[in-house]
Write a protein that holds these residues in place. Structure first.
Motif, short mmCIF file in Angstrom:
data_model
loop_
_atom_site.label_atom_id
_atom_site.label_comp_id
_atom_site.label_asym_id
_atom_site.label_seq_id
_atom_site.Cartn_x
_atom_site.Cartn_y
_atom_site.Cartn_z
N LYS A 1 0.88 -1.17 0.00
CA LYS A 1 0.00 0.00 0.00
C LYS A 1 0.92 1.22 0.00
CE LYS A 1 -3.87 -1.87 2.67
NZ LYS A 1 -4.71 -1.59 3.85
N HIS A 2 0.81 2.02 -1.04
CA HIS A 2 1.73 3.14 -1.25
C HIS A 2 0.98 4.46 -1.27
CE1 HIS A 2 4.89 5.62 -2.80
NE2 HIS A 2 4.43 5.64 -4.05
N SER A 3 1.47 5.41 -0.47
CA SER A 3 0.93 6.76 -0.47
C SER A 3 1.74 7.61 -1.44
CB SER A 3 1.01 7.38 0.93
OG SER A 3 0.72 8.76 0.87
N LEU A 4 1.06 8.27 -2.33
CA LEU A 4 1.72 9.09 -3.35
C LEU A 4 2.26 10.41 -2.81
CD1 LEU A 4 -0.96 8.50 -6.11
CD2 LEU A 4 1.35 7.55 -6.06
N VAL B 1 3.31 -3.25 3.69
CA VAL B 1 3.45 -4.40 2.81
C VAL B 1 2.83 -5.61 3.50
CG1 VAL B 1 5.76 -5.09 3.60
CG2 VAL B 1 5.03 -5.67 1.30
N LEU B 2 2.14 -6.42 2.70
CA LEU B 2 1.47 -7.62 3.21
C LEU B 2 1.92 -8.81 2.37
CD1 LEU B 2 -2.03 -5.96 3.18
CD2 LEU B 2 -0.69 -6.34 5.23
N LEU B 3 2.30 -9.89 3.03
CA LEU B 3 2.64 -11.13 2.34
C LEU B 3 1.47 -12.09 2.53
CD1 LEU B 3 4.55 -13.06 0.85
CD2 LEU B 3 5.56 -13.65 3.07
N ASN C 1 3.46 -8.86 7.74
CA ASN C 1 3.26 -7.49 7.28
C ASN C 1 4.26 -6.58 7.96
OD1 ASN C 1 1.69 -5.68 9.45
ND2 ASN C 1 0.96 -7.78 9.63
N ALA C 2 4.55 -5.48 7.31
CA ALA C 2 5.48 -4.49 7.84
C ALA C 2 5.04 -3.12 7.34
CB ALA C 2 6.90 -4.79 7.39
N LYS D 1 10.39 -0.27 8.08
CA LYS D 1 10.66 -1.72 8.12
C LYS D 1 10.51 -2.36 6.74
CE LYS D 1 9.44 -2.10 12.95
NZ LYS D 1 8.36 -2.32 13.87
N ILE D 2 10.05 -1.59 5.77
CA ILE D 2 9.92 -2.10 4.40
C ILE D 2 11.24 -1.84 3.67
CG2 ILE D 2 8.68 -1.97 2.22
CD1 ILE D 2 6.25 -0.91 3.84
#
Length: 108
Positions: free
Chosen positions: A25-28, A80-82, A91-92, A96-97
């Protein structure tokens, strides 16, 4: 493989079609998210065989909220989710990513 997913329907298809995948999940607008996304992109370049997906939090808010609710993982961004077998197994978020953390956890 890196691909954008932006709807709940697309996400449900990804879950059904992939035994294992990463989703970020990315914030622009967030510099921390920008740094995390760069790490994610490094990972995808070095691991082309791993199925990875991303969403833009601002543009894909309904999907982001849906994932948080259905997976019972509090929303953060970046995050991030695995997924393995349809379940989040790791998830992190934020700093931590990293390329290293992604590589270590996908190999487990």
């Amino acid at each position: 493989m890196k691909k954008r997913v932006s709807t709940i329907e697309q996400f449900e298809h990804v879950v059904k079609e992939n035994k294992e995948f990463l989703l970020i999940k990315h914030s622009l607008t967030c510099p921390v998210s920008g740094a995390a996304f760069e790490e994610y992109e490094k990972f995808t370049e070095e691991n082309k065989d791993v199925n990875t997906y991303y969403l833009y939090v601002q543009d894909d808010r309904p999907l982001s909220n849906y994932i948080a609710e259905t997976c019972s993982i509090k929303h953060e961004s970046p995050q991030v989710l695995l997924f393995k077998d349809g379940q989040v197994v790791w998830n992190a978020s934020h700093w931590k990513i990293t390329n290293k953390s992604l590589a270590e956890n996908i190999k487990k």
